[in-house]
Scaffold this active site. Structure first.
Site, PDB file in Angstrom:
ATOM      1  N   VAL A  69     -13.453 -23.581 -40.418  1.00 23.15           N
ATOM      2  CA  VAL A  69     -12.507 -22.627 -41.308  1.00 23.15           C
ATOM      3  C   VAL A  69     -13.544 -21.448 -41.722  1.00 23.15           C
ATOM      4  O   VAL A  69     -14.788 -22.236 -42.081  1.00 23.15           O
ATOM      5  CB  VAL A  69     -12.112 -23.754 -42.423  1.00 23.15           C
ATOM      6  CG1 VAL A  69     -11.369 -22.541 -43.604  1.00 23.15           C
ATOM      7  CG2 VAL A  69     -11.166 -24.563 -42.190  1.00 23.15           C
TER       8      VAL A  69
ATOM      9  N   HIS B 277     -14.773 -27.501 -49.877  1.00 23.80           N
ATOM     10  CA  HIS B 277     -14.538 -26.093 -49.734  1.00 23.80           C
ATOM     11  C   HIS B 277     -13.107 -26.391 -48.786  1.00 23.80           C
ATOM     12  O   HIS B 277     -12.946 -27.455 -48.423  1.00 23.80           O
ATOM     13  CB  HIS B 277     -15.547 -25.345 -49.403  1.00 23.80           C
ATOM     14  CG  HIS B 277     -16.248 -25.949 -47.936  1.00 23.80           C
ATOM     15  ND1 HIS B 277     -15.740 -26.085 -46.779  1.00 23.80           N
ATOM     16  CD2 HIS B 277     -17.367 -26.725 -47.698  1.00 23.80           C
ATOM     17  CE1 HIS B 277     -16.426 -26.669 -45.792  1.00 23.80           C
ATOM     18  NE2 HIS B 277     -17.673 -26.943 -46.484  1.00 23.80           N
TER      19      HIS B 277
ATOM     20  N   HIS C 108     -13.087 -28.659 -45.808  1.00 19.78           N
ATOM     21  CA  HIS C 108     -12.855 -29.998 -46.189  1.00 19.78           C
ATOM     22  C   HIS C 108     -11.452 -30.095 -46.199  1.00 19.78           C
ATOM     23  O   HIS C 108     -10.637 -31.160 -45.843  1.00 19.78           O
ATOM     24  CB  HIS C 108     -13.502 -30.389 -47.654  1.00 19.78           C
ATOM     25  CG  HIS C 108     -14.914 -30.562 -47.295  1.00 19.78           C
ATOM     26  ND1 HIS C 108     -15.749 -29.777 -47.918  1.00 19.78           N
ATOM     27  CD2 HIS C 108     -15.636 -31.447 -46.530  1.00 19.78           C
ATOM     28  CE1 HIS C 108     -17.150 -29.998 -47.696  1.00 19.78           C
ATOM     29  NE2 HIS C 108     -17.063 -31.205 -46.877  1.00 19.78           N
TER      30      HIS C 108
ATOM     31  N   GLN D 289     -29.754 -38.758 -44.592  1.00 23.70           N
ATOM     32  CA  GLN D 289     -29.596 -37.915 -43.818  1.00 23.70           C
ATOM     33  C   GLN D 289     -30.602 -36.529 -44.359  1.00 23.70           C
ATOM     34  O   GLN D 289     -30.404 -35.489 -43.788  1.00 23.70           O
ATOM     35  CB  GLN D 289     -28.430 -37.389 -43.292  1.00 23.70           C
ATOM     36  CG  GLN D 289     -27.517 -37.031 -44.356  1.00 23.70           C
ATOM     37  CD  GLN D 289     -25.957 -36.677 -43.768  1.00 23.70           C
ATOM     38  OE1 GLN D 289     -25.190 -37.815 -43.717  1.00 23.70           O
ATOM     39  NE2 GLN D 289     -25.521 -35.628 -43.480  1.00 23.70           N
TER      40      GLN D 289
ATOM     41  N   GLN E 274     -23.103 -32.591 -34.549  1.00 25.58           N
ATOM     42  CA  GLN E 274     -22.879 -33.848 -35.417  1.00 25.58           C
ATOM     43  C   GLN E 274     -21.700 -34.628 -34.717  1.00 25.58           C
ATOM     44  O   GLN E 274     -21.722 -35.870 -34.704  1.00 25.58           O
ATOM     45  CB  GLN E 274     -22.689 -33.681 -36.922  1.00 25.58           C
ATOM     46  CG  GLN E 274     -21.817 -34.827 -37.507  1.00 25.58           C
ATOM     47  CD  GLN E 274     -21.806 -34.613 -39.136  1.00 25.58           C
ATOM     48  OE1 GLN E 274     -22.854 -34.745 -39.780  1.00 25.58           O
ATOM     49  NE2 GLN E 274     -20.951 -34.129 -39.592  1.00 25.58           N
TER      50      GLN E 274
ATOM     51  N   GLY F  18     -15.265 -31.726 -39.005  1.00 22.37           N
ATOM     52  CA  GLY F  18     -15.100 -30.160 -38.706  1.00 22.37           C
ATOM     53  C   GLY F  18     -16.102 -29.792 -37.464  1.00 22.37           C
ATOM     54  O   GLY F  18     -17.190 -30.426 -37.205  1.00 22.37           O
ATOM     55  N   GLN F  19     -15.831 -28.910 -36.699  1.00 17.34           N
ATOM     56  CA  GLN F  19     -16.582 -28.440 -35.529  1.00 17.34           C
ATOM     57  C   GLN F  19     -17.667 -27.541 -35.772  1.00 17.34           C
ATOM     58  O   GLN F  19     -18.429 -27.627 -35.079  1.00 17.34           O
ATOM     59  CB  GLN F  19     -15.464 -27.617 -34.519  1.00 17.34           C
ATOM     60  CG  GLN F  19     -16.246 -27.046 -33.364  1.00 17.34           C
ATOM     61  CD  GLN F  19     -15.609 -26.032 -32.546  1.00 17.34           C
ATOM     62  OE1 GLN F  19     -14.162 -26.186 -32.353  1.00 17.34           O
ATOM     63  NE2 GLN F  19     -16.330 -25.209 -32.123  1.00 17.34           N
ATOM     64  N   LYS F  20     -17.782 -27.341 -37.209  1.00 17.66           N
ATOM     65  CA  LYS F  20     -18.827 -26.408 -37.496  1.00 17.66           C
ATOM     66  C   LYS F  20     -20.222 -26.923 -37.139  1.00 17.66           C
ATOM     67  O   LYS F  20     -21.086 -26.452 -36.886  1.00 17.66           O
ATOM     68  CB  LYS F  20     -18.708 -26.008 -38.959  1.00 17.66           C
ATOM     69  CG  LYS F  20     -19.676 -25.010 -39.364  1.00 17.66           C
ATOM     70  CD  LYS F  20     -20.268 -25.029 -40.875  1.00 17.66           C
ATOM     71  CE  LYS F  20     -21.261 -25.716 -41.215  1.00 17.66           C
ATOM     72  NZ  LYS F  20     -22.100 -25.946 -41.657  1.00 17.66           N
ATOM     73  N   ASP F  21     -20.268 -28.401 -37.520  1.00 14.90           N
ATOM     74  CA  ASP F  21     -21.525 -29.370 -37.301  1.00 14.90           C
ATOM     75  C   ASP F  21     -21.355 -29.932 -36.053  1.00 14.90           C
ATOM     76  O   ASP F  21     -20.987 -31.029 -35.635  1.00 14.90           O
ATOM     77  CB  ASP F  21     -21.364 -30.334 -38.344  1.00 14.90           C
ATOM     78  CG  ASP F  21     -21.674 -29.876 -39.751  1.00 14.90           C
ATOM     79  OD1 ASP F  21     -22.518 -29.053 -39.929  1.00 14.90           O
ATOM     80  OD2 ASP F  21     -20.805 -29.895 -40.517  1.00 14.90           O
TER      81      ASP F  21
HETATM   82  O1  PAF Z   1     -20.478 -33.790 -42.504  1.00 17.88           O
HETATM   83  C1  PAF Z   1     -21.115 -34.384 -43.370  1.00 17.88           C
HETATM   84  O2  PAF Z   1     -20.523 -34.038 -44.553  1.00 17.88           O
HETATM   85  C2  PAF Z   1     -22.100 -35.814 -43.383  1.00 17.88           C
HETATM   86  O3  PAF Z   1     -22.690 -35.464 -42.506  1.00 17.88           O
HETATM   87  C3  PAF Z   1     -21.020 -37.038 -43.125  1.00 17.88           C
HETATM   88  C4  PAF Z   1     -20.424 -36.787 -41.638  1.00 17.88           C
HETATM   89  C5  PAF Z   1     -20.120 -37.298 -44.150  1.00 17.88           C
HETATM   90  C6  PAF Z   1     -22.011 -38.177 -43.146  1.00 17.88           C
HETATM   91  O4  PAF Z   1     -22.580 -38.288 -44.343  1.00 17.88           O
END
Ligand code: PAF
Length: 292
Positions: free
Chosen positions: A175, A33, A36, A60, A152, A146-149
């Site tokens: 975004v 989207h 990305h 995950q 992470q 991205g800061q959204k996660d």
């Molecule tokens: O944010 C994501 O799309 C995933 O968690 C990542 C960082 C590609 C790891 O699989």
């Protein structure tokens, strides 16, 4: 743009660039989207060679999270990545990255204890393991997230520091849907496609709640208990949005705070139907000068 599935082929190509060209990596699970694409465009501006990895990482996903339901469309994703000038799309087979005899995983302990880590046990070990593998295979000069996660990004930063990965981590702003989209301010996410139009409209409450907190902090409010109540009250105006957590935290440790610090992150997670959405905002406690 070249699509590469073999780890060895990719490494061979990259060895001819290493040291001469700046290599940028955008790790993804596909279903691209605008969020990305924004990461890819920034990587393209800052690096000579841009690799986008596309790997739907089974490690995950929890047992109750539907790995099979995750949207996959390589042809669409390839076109989108090519349109923003990506050089290589790395789309390895699952068995090459996660072989049946995989015996090593990476767990980042403290910063995964709460929030998404508590709601999704094993999720961040899965993320950290795959991202470490990508860093190891590609050895990028810079990697884009991205800061959204938000949690992470904290986990990956800690993992990269603890394991001495020599690269620059670039965390880019979330975004959001624009004003006229009917979902104004909603953070772009692959999960949004599982929301109905009315659920999307309800989901805009997340950004409204985040902006309310920011406005209040900018005007001087520092009491997180009070701010938490106000944010909860705003979210409660949308009956189909069920909050999971509303957390004011230290931006690096992710421990909850009672008073707004110089920098505090507000993390939100909600359920809308069967879809879990997360969002966040950085709040800055501007120093108050006597003359103001
Ligand atoms: O944010 C994501 O799309 C995933 O968690 C990542 C960082 C590609 C790891 O699989």
């Amino acid at each position: 743009m070249k699509t590469i599935t073999s780890i060895l082929s990719l490494q061979k190509i990259l060895s001819s660039y290493r040291g001469k060209k700046r290599i940028g990596l955008v790790p993804t699970m596909g279903a691209f989207h605008d969020g990305h694409l924004a990461l890819m465009r920034t990587a393209k501006k800052e690096c000579d060679i841009v690799i986008v990895s596309l790997f739907v990482n089974p490690l995950q996903f929890g047992p109750s999270e539907d790995l099979k339901r995750y949207p996959r469309d390589l042809a669409r994703d390839s076109k989108m990545a090519e349109s923003v000038g990506v050089d290589f799309l790395f789309a390895p087979m699952a068995s090459a990255i996660v072989p049946p005899d995989l015996d090593t995983t990476i767990s980042v302990s403290q910063v995964t204890k709460r929030w998404e880590g508590a709601a999704r046990p094993a999720h961040f070990a899965g993320v950290a393991t795959i991202v470490a593998k990508l860093f190891q295979i590609i050895k990028p000069d810079a990697a884009y997230f991205g800061q959204k996660d938000y949690q992470q990004t904290v986990v990956i930063r800690k993992m990269a520091k603890d394991l001495h990965f020599d690269l620059m981590l670039r965390i880019r702003p979330t975004v959001r849907e624009d004003l006229y989209s009917g979902a104004c301010g909603l953070a772009k996410s692959s999960r949004n496609q599982f929301l109905s139009l009315s659920e999307k409209a309800s989901a805009t409450v997340l950004y409204r709640a985040l902006c309310h907190a920011k406005k209040r902090v900018d005007k001087g409010e520092q009491d997180c208990t009070l701010l938490q109540k106000e944010v909860a009250a705003i979210i409660s105006l949308e009956p189909d949005v069920r909050p999971d957590y509303i957390a004011f935290c230290h931006p690096e440790t992710l421990e909850p705070v009672l008073k707004i610090l110089e920098k505090t992150v507000l993390l939100l997670a909600v359920w809308i139907g069967k879809v879990r959405l997360i969002d966040n905002i950085i709040l800055a406690n501007a120093p108050r000068h006597a003359s103001l």
